[in-house]
Design a protein around this motif. Structure first.
Motif, PDB file in Angstrom:
ATOM      1  N   MET A 167      17.661  64.441 164.071  1.00  8.51           N
ATOM      2  CA  MET A 167      16.590  63.710 163.400  1.00  8.51           C
ATOM      3  C   MET A 167      15.237  64.165 163.923  1.00  8.51           C
ATOM      4  O   MET A 167      15.104  64.511 165.102  1.00  8.51           O
ATOM      5  CB  MET A 167      16.757  62.201 163.642  1.00  8.51           C
ATOM      6  CG  MET A 167      15.679  61.321 163.029  1.00  8.51           C
ATOM      7  SD  MET A 167      15.925  59.538 163.356  1.00  8.51           S
ATOM      8  CE  MET A 167      17.091  59.120 162.058  1.00  8.51           C
ATOM      9  N   ASN A 168      14.225  64.160 163.045  1.00  8.20           N
ATOM     10  CA  ASN A 168      12.865  64.471 163.480  1.00  8.20           C
ATOM     11  C   ASN A 168      12.436  63.572 164.630  1.00  8.20           C
ATOM     12  O   ASN A 168      12.673  62.367 164.614  1.00  8.20           O
ATOM     13  CB  ASN A 168      11.872  64.304 162.343  1.00  8.20           C
ATOM     14  CG  ASN A 168      11.924  65.404 161.318  1.00  8.20           C
ATOM     15  OD1 ASN A 168      12.059  65.119 160.140  1.00  8.20           O
ATOM     16  ND2 ASN A 168      11.816  66.656 161.736  1.00  8.20           N
ATOM     17  N   GLN A 169      11.748  64.151 165.590  1.00  8.65           N
ATOM     18  CA  GLN A 169      11.302  63.389 166.743  1.00  8.65           C
ATOM     19  C   GLN A 169      10.273  62.327 166.360  1.00  8.65           C
ATOM     20  O   GLN A 169      10.214  61.254 166.963  1.00  8.65           O
ATOM     21  CB  GLN A 169      10.709  64.326 167.788  1.00  8.65           C
ATOM     22  CG  GLN A 169      10.375  63.655 169.108  1.00  8.65           C
ATOM     23  CD  GLN A 169       9.924  64.647 170.138  1.00  8.65           C
ATOM     24  OE1 GLN A 169       9.113  65.533 169.846  1.00  8.65           O
ATOM     25  NE2 GLN A 169      10.448  64.520 171.344  1.00  8.65           N
ATOM     26  N   THR A 170       9.460  62.611 165.359  1.00  6.79           N
ATOM     27  CA  THR A 170       8.440  61.659 164.918  1.00  6.79           C
ATOM     28  C   THR A 170       8.506  61.485 163.410  1.00  6.79           C
ATOM     29  O   THR A 170       9.180  62.237 162.692  1.00  6.79           O
ATOM     30  CB  THR A 170       7.017  62.133 165.280  1.00  6.79           C
ATOM     31  OG1 THR A 170       6.626  63.201 164.399  1.00  6.79           O
ATOM     32  CG2 THR A 170       6.917  62.603 166.722  1.00  6.79           C
ATOM     33  N   GLU A 171       7.772  60.506 162.927  1.00  6.29           N
ATOM     34  CA  GLU A 171       7.563  60.388 161.493  1.00  6.29           C
ATOM     35  C   GLU A 171       6.884  61.665 160.977  1.00  6.29           C
ATOM     36  O   GLU A 171       6.173  62.338 161.720  1.00  6.29           O
ATOM     37  CB  GLU A 171       6.645  59.195 161.178  1.00  6.29           C
ATOM     38  CG  GLU A 171       7.089  57.872 161.766  1.00  6.29           C
ATOM     39  CD  GLU A 171       6.075  57.304 162.744  1.00  6.29           C
ATOM     40  OE1 GLU A 171       5.992  56.076 162.860  1.00  6.29           O
ATOM     41  OE2 GLU A 171       5.375  58.101 163.405  1.00  6.29           O
ATOM     42  N   PRO A 206      16.568  62.380 153.942  1.00  7.65           N
ATOM     43  CA  PRO A 206      16.256  61.156 154.680  1.00  7.65           C
ATOM     44  C   PRO A 206      17.516  60.636 155.367  1.00  7.65           C
ATOM     45  O   PRO A 206      18.638  60.888 154.910  1.00  7.65           O
ATOM     46  CB  PRO A 206      15.782  60.191 153.591  1.00  7.65           C
ATOM     47  CG  PRO A 206      15.361  61.070 152.459  1.00  7.65           C
ATOM     48  CD  PRO A 206      16.296  62.235 152.497  1.00  7.65           C
ATOM     49  N   PRO A 207      17.371  59.877 156.445  1.00  8.88           N
ATOM     50  CA  PRO A 207      18.549  59.375 157.149  1.00  8.88           C
ATOM     51  C   PRO A 207      19.252  58.267 156.376  1.00  8.88           C
ATOM     52  O   PRO A 207      18.649  57.578 155.558  1.00  8.88           O
ATOM     53  CB  PRO A 207      17.962  58.827 158.457  1.00  8.88           C
ATOM     54  CG  PRO A 207      16.560  58.454 158.095  1.00  8.88           C
ATOM     55  CD  PRO A 207      16.116  59.481 157.095  1.00  8.88           C
ATOM     56  N   VAL A 251      16.600  64.120 158.454  1.00 11.55           N
ATOM     57  CA  VAL A 251      17.742  64.427 159.300  1.00 11.55           C
ATOM     58  C   VAL A 251      18.470  65.657 158.772  1.00 11.55           C
ATOM     59  O   VAL A 251      18.401  65.978 157.583  1.00 11.55           O
ATOM     60  CB  VAL A 251      18.744  63.260 159.390  1.00 11.55           C
ATOM     61  CG1 VAL A 251      18.114  62.033 160.016  1.00 11.55           C
ATOM     62  CG2 VAL A 251      19.357  62.927 158.039  1.00 11.55           C
ATOM     63  N   ARG A 252      19.163  66.329 159.688  1.00 13.02           N
ATOM     64  CA  ARG A 252      20.180  67.306 159.324  1.00 13.02           C
ATOM     65  C   ARG A 252      21.504  66.619 159.606  1.00 13.02           C
ATOM     66  O   ARG A 252      21.798  66.258 160.740  1.00 13.02           O
ATOM     67  CB  ARG A 252      20.053  68.579 160.152  1.00 13.02           C
ATOM     68  CG  ARG A 252      21.016  69.678 159.725  1.00 13.02           C
ATOM     69  CD  ARG A 252      20.741  70.966 160.474  1.00 13.02           C
ATOM     70  NE  ARG A 252      20.972  70.790 161.904  1.00 13.02           N
ATOM     71  CZ  ARG A 252      20.378  71.511 162.846  1.00 13.02           C
ATOM     72  NH1 ARG A 252      19.505  72.425 162.522  1.00 13.02           N
ATOM     73  NH2 ARG A 252      20.653  71.292 164.120  1.00 13.02           N
ATOM     74  N   SER A 253      22.305  66.418 158.546  1.00 13.39           N
ATOM     75  CA  SER A 253      23.446  65.533 158.639  1.00 13.39           C
ATOM     76  C   SER A 253      24.647  66.142 157.928  1.00 13.39           C
ATOM     77  O   SER A 253      24.498  66.797 156.892  1.00 13.39           O
ATOM     78  CB  SER A 253      23.074  64.188 157.985  1.00 13.39           C
ATOM     79  OG  SER A 253      24.183  63.361 157.843  1.00 13.39           O
TER      80      SER A 253
END
Length: 244
Positions: free
Chosen positions: A58-62, A114-115, A240-242
């Motif tokens: 997930m991205n560390q920040t918005e 998006p997550p 996210v990379r999911s």
């Protein structure tokens, strides 16, 4: 200018390879069982149960205004609604004024999405089910940007890399407060089917925002929201990379 807001209807993790989105690395969140839901929160947060999660990053920040503007320049996608606002549009602040489809388009441009609610919640509360990203200590002005009182010097959003004391177990920032964040799930009860009047209609926002009261800043609070609405001055996202 229209200023709409969303309303009701430990240790740092490893960076996941290359910096896909400049200045916003993906952070690895390991798989495994974790607590999901909350038996003492709102009815729609229940029940608390253990789920088996897959690893993701997930991205560390918005996502910030600067990052979103690079996407707009590269693709011709429409700008964020508050792109030129004197505070909300600052380059290092989280982008706001974006619909769910805008968030999907941005993430897809980088091979991301998006997550899910479960991914957001695991990243925000850790495997043991903490109430806040930093643990169970009460929220305060050193850990998150929230509330309508500007006496702390923040009357709207703050830079996405603010509030290091509020970091999650893996080192993600502002998973509560600052801006609500889109998730890719449709709003529904955790058990059973959604009523016909809401089924497939709303997406879920998580995390609370700069104008939220503390009761909305827990890692389990859920907000049903119109995915087409792009005028919220307190709604943003991260990607996210999911595997799912």
């Amino acid at each position: 200018m229209l200023l709409a807001v969303a309303a009701p209807l430990w240790t740092a993790g490893a960076v996941a390879g290359e910096d896909i989105i400049a200045d916003n690395p993906l952070v690895e969140i390991p798989g495994g069982p974790f607590a999901f839901g909350n038996d003492t929160g709102d009815e729609n947060e229940r029940p608390r149960h253990v789920v088996e999660g897959l690893a993701f990053a997930m991205n560390q920040t918005e996502i910030t205004n600067a990052q979103y503007r690079r996407f707009v320049a590269a693709t011709g996608h429409r700008a964020a609604f508050y792109d030129r606002h004197p505070v909300l549009g600052l380059p290092d602040h989280p982008v706001v004024g974006v619909s769910f489809a805008d968030a999907v388009a941005f993430c897809a441009h980088y091979g991301l999405k998006p997550p899910s609610e479960q991914e957001y919640e695991r990243a925000a509360r850790g495997p043991q089910g903490a109430r806040f990203p930093w643990g169970d200590a009460p929220v305060d002005a050193t850990r998150a940007n929230y509330g309508r009182d500007a006496s702390d010097g923040h009357d709207m959003t703050v830079p996405a890399r603010s509030f290091a004391l509020g970091a999650s177990r893996e080192g993600l920032l502002n998973l509560v407060g600052n801006v609500w964040e889109w998730t890719r799930d449709f709003y529904a009860p955790y058990g059973g089917e959604a009523p016909p009047e809401i089924a497939g209609k709303y997406r879920v926002l998580r995390g609370g925002a700069w104008n939220s009261d503390p009761t909305r800043l827990s890692t389990t609070h859920r907000l049903a929201y119109d995915p087409d609405f792009r005028f919220a001055a307190n709604g943003g996202f991260r990607c996210v990379r999911s595997p799912d």
